[in-house]
Design a protein around this motif. Sequence first.
Motif, PDB file in Angstrom:
ATOM      1  N   ILE A 231      62.242 -64.683  -3.660  1.00 63.17           N
ATOM      2  CA  ILE A 231      63.093 -65.870  -3.739  1.00 63.17           C
ATOM      3  C   ILE A 231      64.517 -65.459  -3.402  1.00 63.17           C
ATOM      4  O   ILE A 231      65.052 -64.509  -3.989  1.00 63.17           O
ATOM      5  N   LYS A 232      65.119 -66.191  -2.473  1.00 61.47           N
ATOM      6  CA  LYS A 232      66.528 -65.955  -2.165  1.00 61.47           C
ATOM      7  C   LYS A 232      67.386 -66.683  -3.192  1.00 61.47           C
ATOM      8  O   LYS A 232      67.172 -67.872  -3.463  1.00 61.47           O
ATOM      9  N   VAL A 233      68.348 -65.979  -3.755  1.00 61.08           N
ATOM     10  CA  VAL A 233      69.230 -66.547  -4.766  1.00 61.08           C
ATOM     11  C   VAL A 233      70.675 -66.439  -4.274  1.00 61.08           C
ATOM     12  O   VAL A 233      70.954 -65.800  -3.270  1.00 61.08           O
ATOM     13  N   SER A 234      71.572 -67.058  -5.018  1.00 58.72           N
ATOM     14  CA  SER A 234      72.983 -67.050  -4.651  1.00 58.72           C
ATOM     15  C   SER A 234      73.757 -66.151  -5.607  1.00 58.72           C
ATOM     16  O   SER A 234      73.205 -65.632  -6.589  1.00 58.72           O
ATOM     17  N   ILE A 235      75.050 -66.005  -5.327  1.00 54.42           N
ATOM     18  CA  ILE A 235      75.924 -65.267  -6.242  1.00 54.42           C
ATOM     19  C   ILE A 235      76.601 -66.200  -7.240  1.00 54.42           C
ATOM     20  O   ILE A 235      77.347 -65.751  -8.094  1.00 54.42           O
ATOM     21  N   ASN A 236      76.299 -67.486  -7.146  1.00 54.51           N
ATOM     22  CA  ASN A 236      76.920 -68.503  -7.990  1.00 54.51           C
ATOM     23  C   ASN A 236      76.226 -68.578  -9.347  1.00 54.51           C
ATOM     24  O   ASN A 236      75.050 -68.943  -9.430  1.00 54.51           O
ATOM     25  N   ILE A 237      76.935 -68.256 -10.410  1.00 54.01           N
ATOM     26  CA  ILE A 237      76.329 -68.241 -11.737  1.00 54.01           C
ATOM     27  C   ILE A 237      75.927 -69.641 -12.193  1.00 54.01           C
ATOM     28  O   ILE A 237      75.048 -69.816 -13.039  1.00 54.01           O
ATOM     29  N   ASP A 238      76.527 -70.654 -11.601  1.00 55.11           N
ATOM     30  CA  ASP A 238      76.172 -72.032 -11.944  1.00 55.11           C
ATOM     31  C   ASP A 238      74.793 -72.424 -11.426  1.00 55.11           C
ATOM     32  O   ASP A 238      74.258 -73.472 -11.820  1.00 55.11           O
ATOM     33  N   GLU A 239      74.216 -71.594 -10.555  1.00 57.95           N
ATOM     34  CA  GLU A 239      72.902 -71.880  -9.993  1.00 57.95           C
ATOM     35  C   GLU A 239      71.758 -71.271 -10.808  1.00 57.95           C
ATOM     36  O   GLU A 239      70.591 -71.459 -10.455  1.00 57.95           O
ATOM     37  N   VAL A 262      70.858 -54.856 -10.561  1.00 60.10           N
ATOM     38  CA  VAL A 262      72.196 -55.115 -10.047  1.00 60.10           C
ATOM     39  C   VAL A 262      73.243 -54.836 -11.123  1.00 60.10           C
ATOM     40  O   VAL A 262      74.167 -54.057 -10.936  1.00 60.10           O
ATOM     41  N   GLY A 263      73.117 -55.507 -12.264  1.00 58.68           N
ATOM     42  CA  GLY A 263      74.037 -55.254 -13.366  1.00 58.68           C
ATOM     43  C   GLY A 263      75.285 -56.106 -13.340  1.00 58.68           C
ATOM     44  O   GLY A 263      76.389 -55.607 -13.552  1.00 58.68           O
ATOM     45  N   LEU A 264      75.123 -57.410 -13.098  1.00 60.91           N
ATOM     46  CA  LEU A 264      76.221 -58.367 -13.158  1.00 60.91           C
ATOM     47  C   LEU A 264      75.896 -59.421 -14.214  1.00 60.91           C
ATOM     48  O   LEU A 264      74.733 -59.584 -14.608  1.00 60.91           O
ATOM     49  N   SER A 265      76.894 -60.166 -14.644  1.00 62.23           N
ATOM     50  CA  SER A 265      76.646 -61.220 -15.629  1.00 62.23           C
ATOM     51  C   SER A 265      75.602 -62.208 -15.117  1.00 62.23           C
ATOM     52  O   SER A 265      74.722 -62.646 -15.858  1.00 62.23           O
ATOM     53  N   LYS A 266      75.678 -62.534 -13.837  1.00 61.21           N
ATOM     54  CA  LYS A 266      74.743 -63.502 -13.278  1.00 61.21           C
ATOM     55  C   LYS A 266      73.313 -62.974 -13.258  1.00 61.21           C
ATOM     56  O   LYS A 266      72.361 -63.682 -13.607  1.00 61.21           O
ATOM     57  N   THR A 267      73.150 -61.720 -12.849  1.00 65.19           N
ATOM     58  CA  THR A 267      71.796 -61.159 -12.784  1.00 65.19           C
ATOM     59  C   THR A 267      71.214 -60.939 -14.174  1.00 65.19           C
ATOM     60  O   THR A 267      70.013 -61.113 -14.379  1.00 65.19           O
ATOM     61  N   MET A 268      72.054 -60.584 -15.142  1.00 65.90           N
ATOM     62  CA  MET A 268      71.571 -60.424 -16.508  1.00 65.90           C
ATOM     63  C   MET A 268      71.178 -61.775 -17.105  1.00 65.90           C
ATOM     64  O   MET A 268      70.146 -61.907 -17.779  1.00 65.90           O
ATOM     65  N   LEU A 269      71.977 -62.798 -16.851  1.00 67.02           N
ATOM     66  CA  LEU A 269      71.655 -64.140 -17.339  1.00 67.02           C
ATOM     67  C   LEU A 269      70.332 -64.614 -16.743  1.00 67.02           C
ATOM     68  O   LEU A 269      69.474 -65.163 -17.454  1.00 67.02           O
ATOM     69  N   THR A 270      70.144 -64.395 -15.455  1.00 67.12           N
ATOM     70  CA  THR A 270      68.889 -64.766 -14.800  1.00 67.12           C
ATOM     71  C   THR A 270      67.713 -64.030 -15.421  1.00 67.12           C
ATOM     72  O   THR A 270      66.671 -64.629 -15.716  1.00 67.12           O
ATOM     73  N   GLY A 285      70.791 -51.594 -13.084  1.00 78.03           N
ATOM     74  CA  GLY A 285      72.002 -51.655 -12.287  1.00 78.03           C
ATOM     75  C   GLY A 285      73.262 -51.483 -13.104  1.00 78.03           C
ATOM     76  O   GLY A 285      73.326 -51.890 -14.261  1.00 78.03           O
ATOM     77  N   LEU A 286      74.278 -50.900 -12.469  1.00 77.79           N
ATOM     78  CA  LEU A 286      75.550 -50.620 -13.142  1.00 77.79           C
ATOM     79  C   LEU A 286      76.702 -51.311 -12.425  1.00 77.79           C
ATOM     80  O   LEU A 286      77.780 -50.765 -12.268  1.00 77.79           O
ATOM     81  N   GLY A 287      76.449 -52.559 -11.982  1.00 74.24           N
ATOM     82  CA  GLY A 287      77.444 -53.258 -11.194  1.00 74.24           C
ATOM     83  C   GLY A 287      78.767 -53.446 -11.896  1.00 74.24           C
ATOM     84  O   GLY A 287      79.824 -53.199 -11.328  1.00 74.24           O
ATOM     85  N   HIS A 288      78.734 -53.899 -13.133  1.00 71.00           N
ATOM     86  CA  HIS A 288      79.950 -54.122 -13.906  1.00 71.00           C
ATOM     87  C   HIS A 288      79.890 -53.373 -15.228  1.00 71.00           C
ATOM     88  O   HIS A 288      78.821 -53.285 -15.848  1.00 71.00           O
ATOM     89  N   ALA A 289      81.013 -52.866 -15.668  1.00 71.02           N
ATOM     90  CA  ALA A 289      81.068 -52.180 -16.954  1.00 71.02           C
ATOM     91  C   ALA A 289      80.879 -53.160 -18.101  1.00 71.02           C
ATOM     92  O   ALA A 289      80.332 -52.808 -19.151  1.00 71.02           O
ATOM     93  N   ASN A 290      81.347 -54.408 -17.915  1.00 75.83           N
ATOM     94  CA  ASN A 290      81.231 -55.432 -18.957  1.00 75.83           C
ATOM     95  C   ASN A 290      80.542 -56.657 -18.382  1.00 75.83           C
ATOM     96  O   ASN A 290      80.866 -57.115 -17.279  1.00 75.83           O
ATOM     97  N   MET A 291      79.591 -57.190 -19.158  1.00 70.36           N
ATOM     98  CA  MET A 291      78.875 -58.395 -18.754  1.00 70.36           C
ATOM     99  C   MET A 291      78.890 -59.390 -19.907  1.00 70.36           C
ATOM    100  O   MET A 291      78.960 -59.001 -21.076  1.00 70.36           O
ATOM    101  N   SER A 292      78.791 -60.662 -19.549  1.00 70.18           N
ATOM    102  CA  SER A 292      78.705 -61.711 -20.554  1.00 70.18           C
ATOM    103  C   SER A 292      77.345 -62.371 -20.435  1.00 70.18           C
ATOM    104  O   SER A 292      76.940 -62.801 -19.341  1.00 70.18           O
TER     105      SER A 292
END
Length: 365
Positions: A231-239, A262-270, A285-292
């Motif tokens: 599945i192709k996804v976006s970088i938009n966390i609202d999606e 990946v290690g971003l807030s969006k990928t972790m939320l997904t 993934g270690l994309g960001h040191a801090n994620m929400s």
Amino acid sequence: MAAKNASAQGFSKEEKENMAVWLVGPRTLQIQPYNLPSLGPEDARIRIKAVGICGTDVHFFKELKMGNYIVKKPIVPGHECAGIVEEVGAGVKHLSPGDRVAIEPSIGCWQCHTCRQGRYNICPELKFFSLPPVNGALANYVVHPAKNCFKLSDTLTFEEGALCEPLSCAIHACRRANISVETNVLVVGAGPIGLLTMLAARAFGSPRILVLDIEDSHLEVAKKLGADGVIKVSINIDEVEKEVEKIKVAMDGKIDVSFDCVGLSKTMLTSLQATSSGGKVCLIGLGHANMSAPLTGNVAAREVDLVGTFCYTNTWPLAIELIRSGKIDVKALITHRFGFSQKEAQEAFETSADDGNAIKVMFNL
């Protein structure tokens, strides 16, 4: 006597003039001399033949930092590596000059509590090729503990030996997540680690694997390598909510383990929202040191276990065997190859950093 099996003629001029690629500033590389440490009794001196560029190398190349690691002085990049043993210390029994080896780049202290438990990857004194301030392997020669060097069979190439390192990350993650024949898997991110995690999960028995990415070219590779769906996804966390619905439909609502590669807030939320109640999310993934991320409604209320991974422990023999047996084809990930020159080093890192079609960029020395 510091070493055995050394050449009676001593080191050649080339061996004395060891050269390496140095990261000296943002997006700035220079080939300069690299003075190796002396060979200890348990060490091996290795002539490097293949080095892959990792996502962490790219982070340092672009920003001089990744997570909590910061490049404060020039450093030699590269930790996915293989080569030929040139010399071994007097205490080394399992290697001889001429042996072809894959190199595990991490070194624990072997004295602390975690090392004694066999979890040397989380040793507080861990030394690791190309993680500041430790120099890496993009050089003519390196000196490394011999116990971290694993013989390659004649059927394996140096490139395959180098790719034992990222494959080891995937193996370690699959072990941490307890992947089995009953585990349906979601892989978030189809870069090299994501694709290798998909292949490792299949080798561990996973019957169904779905892969997400933002790049069509990466998803095409995932399909060719055996993903059951992409599945192709976006970088938009609202999606996320809309994308999670697509994921659940594609997997019939059953995802036992999600790997966030990946290690971003969006990928972790997904990952958290897509994973079935009682399942696991494994962060690679270690994309960001801090994620929400909303932990209360997922980790607590739905008992989704959040599992961390860092590097690997005791994975090289299995990685070598999975490649040797043909169960995993790591060569399929190599999209670009470069030689060892100033121009090619710069071009290789620029390609890895900026070319969306690049998956694994490999140096052949």
